[in-house]
Scaffold this motif. Structure first.
Motif, mmCIF file in Angstrom:
data_model
loop_
_atom_site.group_PDB
_atom_site.id
_atom_site.type_symbol
_atom_site.label_atom_id
_atom_site.label_comp_id
_atom_site.label_asym_id
_atom_site.label_seq_id
_atom_site.Cartn_x
_atom_site.Cartn_y
_atom_site.Cartn_z
ATOM 1 N N ASP A 87 0.868 -1.162 0.000
ATOM 2 C CA ASP A 87 0.000 0.000 0.000
ATOM 3 C C ASP A 87 0.909 1.217 0.000
ATOM 4 O O ASP A 87 1.682 1.399 0.942
ATOM 5 N N ILE A 95 -9.565 0.842 6.964
ATOM 6 C CA ILE A 95 -8.322 0.327 6.404
ATOM 7 C C ILE A 95 -7.290 0.320 7.529
ATOM 8 O O ILE A 95 -7.553 0.832 8.620
ATOM 9 N N ASN A 124 -7.778 -5.775 3.213
ATOM 10 C CA ASN A 124 -7.797 -5.636 1.763
ATOM 11 C C ASN A 124 -7.579 -6.957 1.044
ATOM 12 O O ASN A 124 -8.229 -7.241 0.043
ATOM 13 N N SER A 184 -10.759 -2.641 -5.000
ATOM 14 C CA SER A 184 -11.299 -3.996 -5.071
ATOM 15 C C SER A 184 -11.454 -4.504 -6.508
ATOM 16 O O SER A 184 -11.056 -5.623 -6.829
ATOM 17 N N TYR A 244 -5.157 -0.002 -2.586
ATOM 18 C CA TYR A 244 -6.088 -1.070 -2.950
ATOM 19 C C TYR A 244 -7.398 -0.565 -3.543
ATOM 20 O O TYR A 244 -8.055 0.307 -2.979
#
Lengths: 325, 266
Positions: free
Chosen positions: A16, B167, A105, A79, A77
């Motif tokens: 990420d 997140i 994720n 999806s 991320y």
């Protein structure tokens, strides 16, 4: 050059904004042992906006080859594009076993990918083995609040699993020089239907890797600041139980237990937590467990090396006084 | 003008995890003494759907796959405010894993005629795979957001929903096209209590729709244990390590002892 059979290990290296997810390296640590034992190849899959940003952080962890795709959409991320991109890479390289970290994720990603590949997915496993007779992957899936695990296998291919964070240990393997393969062309045409509006994240200590932890349970809700102060004084990280996170008083990233994080600390001090099964499974691998509870019959007693019956605020204040807060 | 929105809430009934016992000899799980409840996160999903209905209108349909004993729990959902409840129930479904469950629920959603939003609990408290919401979205080709902590807005005209999802270290706000599947995090709201008058209607008058697998165009071999790509080989009990269990009740002695332990950790 599509491979005919499903063969070898595949690992998804989550990143990420250039930060590599430690769990991916932990998975590599475990499957390298199996790969050496059974002479199996390991292919790592990376989706990134810039391979140069991360290659040195992932190169020598035991991969035989690193297949990557670069695309500006892979910075963080998304999806839809991540699932399509990984689907294409996996369909081309056809690993028999495909492992992803059980992070938010990658769980999102794996859940979609399994259906796209019409295959099975074992959830947040805590062990990975290969049955030498069938060569099927056997993995333990914890369930029912963490008291029981089911050893599962897949009857379709690829045999997929997400792996719980903190279960395995990464190992540097300078002796294996992985082959780098650029498959960016496979993802060139991707478009997303999602739009990120904003992102708010703060770097938090990863409590699954801390040496000393103070856990605040529901009994601490009256004064969490005091608990945080105590943690700081003894150089420990602060964590919470599920009721505290459920009440919105702490982020989920600090929640210990089977639905949160498993600890491996040398010392954990559990304050005001009764010891529900889903919580105690998260402190199973800790060195020393100290707990304080007002209830002499709290189940946490059986999971503690030292169990103090008493008022936790009183004890914590005394500790702070003594330790010079 | 956009048609009336349809919110489908998937629901599962689960045994309370703390009441489940494991028999290490037979290696089986004893759920018989455990009381059942609506999966807690599914209740949060239902509450979100009811809030959307209050704000934007539309219809809330609860969809569940399970044995007949789920029925009274679905009636509770009706009493809380759902307009309809459908139970997919068939002996052939026993032993279905997340792959099959998501396929069956997706077929159910198609039979209903699709949805504006499908709201699921993030995970069940017993299986806790979290795979069903991504599975449903993929079978149906809907967009997906998991770990949703807040539904920020719903724009029916432009067919968009904005959600906040958790997140690592924080959250992100994202915009998704409709139809979408949202996996709702546990505990993000306080589910309303069943309404007294609705309760009577739900329990006495409401005729629940029950579908079997043939109603969904599925064959027995496609579902249940045979249709599931994952197999359970054996169950193991995860025993915690033996602890010393030293008990202290005197606060001053406790403080001394704790300090000694803290100082011993390098």
């Amino acid at each position: 050059m599509s491979r005919e059979e499903w063969r070898g290990f595949g690992v998804f290296i989550e990143q990420d904004e250039g930060v590599v997810e430690e769990t991916s390296l932990e998975i590599l640590g475990r499957i390298r042992e199996l790969a050496d034992k059974y002479n199996i190849k390991i292919t790592s899959f990376v989706l990134t906006d810039d391979i140069n940003r991360i290659i040195d952080k992932i190169r020598y962890y035991g991969s035989d080859e690193i297949v990557y795709a670069e695309n500006s959409l892979f910075k963080t991320y998304l999806s839809d594009v991540f699932s399509t991109a990984l689907y294409r890479l996996v369909s081309k390289y056809r690993p028999r076993y495909l492992l992803l970290p059980a992070t938010r994720n990658s769980r999102d990603l794996a859940g979609r990918l399994a259906i796209m590949l019409r295959t099975c997915l074992l959830a947040h496993v805590i062990s990975i083995d290969i049955d030498p007779e069938t060569m099927r992957m056997n993995a333990a899936v914890p369930g029912f609040g963490g008291n029981i695990a089911a050893v599962c296998e897949c009857v379709t291919m690829p045999e997929m699993a997400t792996v719980s964070p903190g279960v395995f240990t990464p190992k540097i393997r300078k002796d294996i020089e992985p082959k780098l393969i650029n498959e960016s062309d496979l993802t060139k045409d991707l478009k997303t239907s999602m739009r990120k509006i904003s992102r708010t994240s703060v770097a938090r200590p990863d409590i699954s890797r801390s040496e000393k932890i103070v856990v605040a349970g529901a009994g601490c809700i009256k004064d969490l600041e005091l608990i945080k102060r105590f943690a700081k004084i003894i150089g420990a990280e602060y964590a919470v139980t599920r009721p505290v996170a459920d009440a919105g008083l702490a982020p989920r990233d600090l929640q210990v237990g089977s639905t949160g994080i498993s600890l491996k600390s040398k010392l954990v001090i559990v304050l005001g937590a009764s010891g529900a099964p889903h919580f105690v499974s998260g402190i199973r691998d800790c060195g020393t467990v100290v707990s304080v509870n007002i209830d002499p019959d709290a189940p946490i007693k059986d999971f503690s090396d030292l169990f103090v019956v008493g008022d936790l605020y009183d004890i914590v204040k005394k500790l702070i006084d003594r330790l010079g807060g | 003008m956009s048609p009336e929105p349809v919110y489908i809430v998937t629901m599962k009934v689960v045994p309370k995890t703390e009441e489940i016992r494991f028999d290490p000899v037979t290696k089986t799980v004893d759920r018989s003494k455990a009381t059942n409840e609506i999966n807690p996160a599914d209740k949060n999903a239902l509450e979100e759907a009811l809030k959307l209905k209050d704000k934007y209108g539309g219809k809330v349909i609860v969809l569940s796959m399970g044995p007949p004993f789920f029925e009274p729990f679905l009636r509770t959902a009706l009493a809380m405010g759902a307009d309809d409840a459908i139970l997919i129930s068939d002996k052939a479904l026993a032993g279905s894993d997340a792959y099959v469950t998501s396929m069956v629920l997706a077929k159910g959603i198609q039979k209903i005629g699709g949805a504006t939003l499908v709201l699921c609990g993030e995970e069940s408290s017993d299986g806790s795979t979290g795979q069903v919401p991504p599975g449903i979205a993929t079978w149906l080709g809907y967009s997906l957001a998991t770990f949703v902590s807040k539904i920020i807005s719903l724009d029916l005209e432009n067919k968009k929903v904005v959600v906040r999802r958790t997140i690592k270290g924080g959250y992100e706000d994202i915009d998704l096209p409709l139809p979408a599947v949202l996996a709702i995090e546990l505990g993000i709201n306080t589910p309303r209590f069943p309404d007294f008058r609705r309760k009577r209607w739900a329990e006495k008058e409401y005729k629940m729709t029950i579908w079997n697998i043939h109603d969904l165009g599925l064959k027995p071999e496609e579902v249940g244990l045979t249709g599931s790509p994952s197999r359970v080989k054996t169950l193991i009990e995860l025993k915690p390590p033996e602890r010393m269990r030293k008990i202290i009740t005197d606060p001053d002695q406790a403080v001394e002892e704790i300090i000694k332990i803290i100082k011993s950790i390098k």
